[in-house]
Write an enzyme that holds these catalytic residues in place. Sequence first.
Site, PDB file in Angstrom:
ATOM      1  N   ASP A  30      67.451  40.594  16.384  1.00 30.49           N
ATOM      2  CA  ASP A  30      66.382  39.651  16.693  1.00 30.49           C
ATOM      3  C   ASP A  30      66.821  38.208  16.485  1.00 30.49           C
ATOM      4  OD1 ASP A  30      64.139  40.983  17.736  1.00 30.49           O
ATOM      5  OD2 ASP A  30      63.605  41.761  15.763  1.00 30.49           O
ATOM      6  N   GLU A  89      65.179  36.766  10.737  1.00 25.48           N
ATOM      7  CA  GLU A  89      65.309  37.105  12.154  1.00 25.48           C
ATOM      8  C   GLU A  89      64.961  35.927  13.049  1.00 25.48           C
ATOM      9  OE1 GLU A  89      63.667  41.551  12.426  1.00 25.48           O
ATOM     10  OE2 GLU A  89      62.439  40.256  11.150  1.00 25.48           O
ATOM     11  N   CYS A 104      71.737  43.814   8.277  1.00 24.22           N
ATOM     12  CA  CYS A 104      71.336  45.179   8.627  1.00 24.22           C
ATOM     13  C   CYS A 104      71.189  45.371  10.124  1.00 24.22           C
ATOM     14  CB  CYS A 104      70.037  45.561   7.930  1.00 24.22           C
ATOM     15  SG  CYS A 104      68.633  44.504   8.347  1.00 24.22           S
TER      16      CYS A 104
END
Length: 842
Positions: free
Chosen positions: A726, A702, A773
């Site tokens: 993120d 991230e 994801c």
Amino acid sequence: MIGIVAVSHSARLGEAALELALQMVPGGGVQVRVAAGAGTDADGAPILGTDAAAVAAAIDELAADCDGVLVLMDLGSAVMSAEMALEFRTSDVPVRLVPAPFVEGLLAAVVSAAAGGTLDAVAEEATAALAAKTGQLGEPEPGAPTRSSSEERSDETKRGDTTSNSSSPRFVSLRSLNDPQGAGRTFRTVTVRNPLGIHARPAALIAEASAGADVRLRKLPDGPEASAASLSRLLVLGARQGDDIELSASGDDAEQVVTRLAALFHDGFGEGTAPVAPRRQAEPADERVPVAAGAVLRGRGVSAGAAAASVVHLALPLPEPPSDIVIAPADRESEVSAIEWAAVAVADELRSRTAGASGEARDILDASRLLASDPELVSEASALVRTNGRSAARAVWETAAVHEKNLAALGGRMAERAADIRDVRDRIIAEILEVEMPGVPDRDEPFVLVASDLAPADTAALEGGRCVALVTEQGGPTSHTAIIARSLGLPAVVGVIGATGIAVGATVLVDGDRGTVEVDPSPSKIHAAKAAGIVVPFDGTGSLADGTELPLFANVGGAADAVAAAVAGAEGVGLFRTEFCFLDRAEAPTVEEQVAAYRGVLAAFPDRRVVVRTLDAGSDKPLPFANSEHEDNPALGVRGLRIARRSPALLDDQLRALALAAEQEAALVDVMAPMVATVDEARDFASRARAAGLPRVGIMIETPAAALLAAELFEIVDFVSLGTNDLAQYTLAADRLLSELGDLNDPWQPAVLRLIGAVGEAGRQAGRSVGVCGEAGGDPALAPVLVGLGVTSLSMTPRALGRVAAALAQNTSDQCREAAAAVLLAATADEARAAASAVLGR
């Protein structure tokens, strides 16, 4: 323990009053029985009436476990039935019949009984339940008989216009009621520390901590005051983070009660205390201006996807009831009864909707039901009828207007709750007037619903209907429209100034990703949008056109989500968010509690891969037991894996619980850590996880740092998963919750795509799997590009599985790689989209 029997002519009224009362004691600890109604007729319809035998049976049932029984009654013959029940009962437990107001008395009695009050104390609390209404007349002298509800009504009528020249209900300062100096009360000033202020959940905690005491809250320096037992009053306080609140309590344990409440405020009600950045509010349109064909309106996309259909406007709210009608004194109690029965009917109808909803939609509808059931909302409207002669409909309108105005003036998240007040208002008034309820129109053809704003009940009613997208002029990313639209999978754009000027029947293209609404778009755009909006079934196998397999997983947040994902055909779970069993708690769950929660998810996917993300607290999800009270920049602070720096046992307990759950279920469990930035962090996490008995270990990528170190990280972990939300936030240095920076938080941004490509290439070289994801994983247009960049699996909301599978099935591995090479040369997000389309559209 004191038991309570509620005797009512109506089973619905009795159960609704009980449900409201029990909201004040979520911890339980009180026994209540409802003896209501006189059975049903031949058609199964309830019969209004009371049954002395049923009352006696309820008393006898409580006698075995209770030291005394209090009986409350609603109307005349209920008193007669209660008196006869004393002759019919077989037990000898002490019983008190009290002339308390039914709803308010039941609420007060339940709170007092739960706190361990004696029979006399519970009876006194019930009988004095209307003290807040009669306080302006002064307290009765010690030993003076308690006045009946009819006497109270008479006094209110006599009071008439002597209290105020305003017809609207007003807040009364505690210090103005017979006690100017606050003598006999304990006071303390506290500060609201949780980011969302006093909303429904903190209000419930305040009520629970105040059980058995007379507690008031006042917003300083000169704001309104509220009883700790009223949901709507506490909401209208408008207490936000940073506001000071004066707590006051009376009674022998006032100091302890105030201390408990102060501790709740200090801990942020279990929600953390991180600051929340202010949201930009859309300026309201001065008037409805027609929107021309070809115009593109912009707002905030709050639910992804695109759809095109003709416009339907939300049915207008009920017209304002006339203000010049004055009800004769002899007819005012009938109007009051109309308000009370309408509120019960609305709460019952919302209860039915709640039962048919799930997840966040269910929680939101339940909050609306509580507003409809709030005794103070009903009592304030009733006071307008009794004192000023307002009609029932007008009284409800004026009462709601005060609450709505106060909420709207607060701005931010609290202003978004004003729609809830209007919704409850219109439902109660429609019930009073016996007219059709305004709301979502019924159509046989697909449509885009356009409105100024949507109430939660209206939004939830869209499930299973023909609505394909939502557009509103008001609302924000945390509004109920946004939350429910996402749960229903409907593209939605909010904050669209001028949206209600779009003509009914006009065709619009709603893009929930870009936050745009295009009026009368070209046929080619409409065709593309409709194709994207079709719900495509998923057969459970993701693959490319050349047969290359590409597993498609689901993102889940609990057992219910996992079951739904399995039904949708997901090949496994690519992201199991474990926060669900940590949130709304003042302390961390035990290992045993975690094991039970995790097993519910794992059980839905036997012999399938389930990737579990460890606790991702911090930033916009602070937890009191994990995060510090204040961080200047929490998005860059102690969040995700970094919590283990100060609370290593929190991580170790979770890993242990996951290992135990994995042993008891057949799912293939992988575990990964969020917010990893260094090789040392990855190495420490992998060591802890494997020591706990979890052999397959990964990390979330991230941060740009993790993406640039991917080759080194693959020497330590077995897999990685890209959290594109993120990753975009940190790469572009743009808060992903800030609407005006929405264009920067776009996975099509070239810098983000190049980082993904770097991770994909490192995965190819190491022979390791690379998953996605984040939101990007559910984008059918982007999915083939991600595969070309080296991604080996995609995880998304179950609703997107079919569309993503269809997009992949139309492209070969070579096409995916060619599209990826093209986007890596792009300089802007729009150029990247165009480059990918040029390759994949061939």
